[in-house]
Motif scaffolding. Sequence first.
Motif, short mmCIF file in Angstrom:
data_model
loop_
_atom_site.label_atom_id
_atom_site.label_comp_id
_atom_site.label_asym_id
_atom_site.label_seq_id
_atom_site.Cartn_x
_atom_site.Cartn_y
_atom_site.Cartn_z
N GLN A 13 -1.64 -19.59 8.18
CA GLN A 13 -2.20 -20.56 7.25
C GLN A 13 -1.26 -20.77 6.07
N ALA A 14 -1.32 -21.95 5.51
CA ALA A 14 -0.51 -22.24 4.33
C ALA A 14 -0.82 -21.21 3.23
N GLY A 15 0.25 -20.74 2.58
CA GLY A 15 0.11 -19.71 1.56
C GLY A 15 0.23 -18.30 2.09
N GLY A 16 0.23 -18.16 3.39
CA GLY A 16 0.33 -16.85 4.00
C GLY A 16 1.76 -16.38 4.19
N SER A 17 1.89 -15.27 4.92
CA SER A 17 3.21 -14.66 5.13
C SER A 17 3.44 -14.39 6.60
N VAL A 86 4.11 -19.66 2.70
CA VAL A 86 4.55 -20.67 3.66
C VAL A 86 3.79 -21.98 3.45
N ARG A 87 4.45 -23.06 3.87
CA ARG A 87 3.90 -24.41 3.71
C ARG A 87 3.90 -25.11 5.06
N PRO A 88 3.08 -26.13 5.22
CA PRO A 88 3.10 -26.86 6.50
C PRO A 88 4.49 -27.38 6.86
N GLU A 89 5.29 -27.74 5.87
CA GLU A 89 6.64 -28.24 6.15
C GLU A 89 7.60 -27.15 6.64
N ASP A 90 7.16 -25.90 6.64
CA ASP A 90 7.96 -24.82 7.21
C ASP A 90 7.78 -24.74 8.73
N THR A 91 6.89 -25.52 9.27
CA THR A 91 6.66 -25.53 10.72
C THR A 91 7.92 -25.98 11.45
N ALA A 92 8.38 -25.13 12.37
CA ALA A 92 9.62 -25.40 13.10
C ALA A 92 9.86 -24.28 14.11
N VAL A 93 10.85 -24.48 14.95
CA VAL A 93 11.39 -23.38 15.76
C VAL A 93 12.48 -22.72 14.92
N TYR A 94 12.38 -21.42 14.78
CA TYR A 94 13.33 -20.67 13.97
C TYR A 94 14.33 -19.94 14.88
N VAL A 119 7.22 -21.21 14.71
CA VAL A 119 6.37 -20.93 13.55
C VAL A 119 5.57 -22.19 13.25
N THR A 120 4.26 -22.04 13.18
CA THR A 120 3.39 -23.17 12.88
C THR A 120 2.54 -22.80 11.67
N VAL A 121 2.59 -23.63 10.64
CA VAL A 121 1.82 -23.40 9.43
C VAL A 121 0.73 -24.45 9.34
N SER A 122 -0.51 -23.98 9.31
CA SER A 122 -1.65 -24.90 9.23
C SER A 122 -2.05 -25.11 7.77
#
Length: 123
Positions: A13-17, A86-94, A119-122
């Motif tokens: 979730q957004a704000g998480g680690s 983390v933010r939704p815009e961090d969603t990506a393949v790392y 990594v998927t940030v909701s």
Amino acid sequence: QVQLAESGGGLVQAGGSLRLSCAASGRFFSSYAMGWFRQAPGKEREFVAAISRAGATTYYGDSVKGRFTISRDNVKIAVYLQMNSVRPEDTAVYYCAARREVTSTATKDFDYWGQGTQVTVSS
């Protein structure tokens, strides 16, 4: 030559680690500068963070500075990416990458790449 395998991705979730790990195999791991990159759908691969061979120097992309931390363990032959706030815009393949030279932030400078972890940030 070095082989790289990422792990630790998932849904957060957004704000998480989240903590990503990259296990390396091959000789002379401490001779390689290491980096993390990410790629979102429809976008180019983007620099996230890099760390020097001995771990003394780190670099970060502007969008993650202050939130992500890169580290390495030359005994365990691994590199890590701690992702906080983390933010939704961090969603990506790392992707984890290695370069047998001094540290760089350029995608083209890295010689070896892992397969990536999603990594998927909701919101």
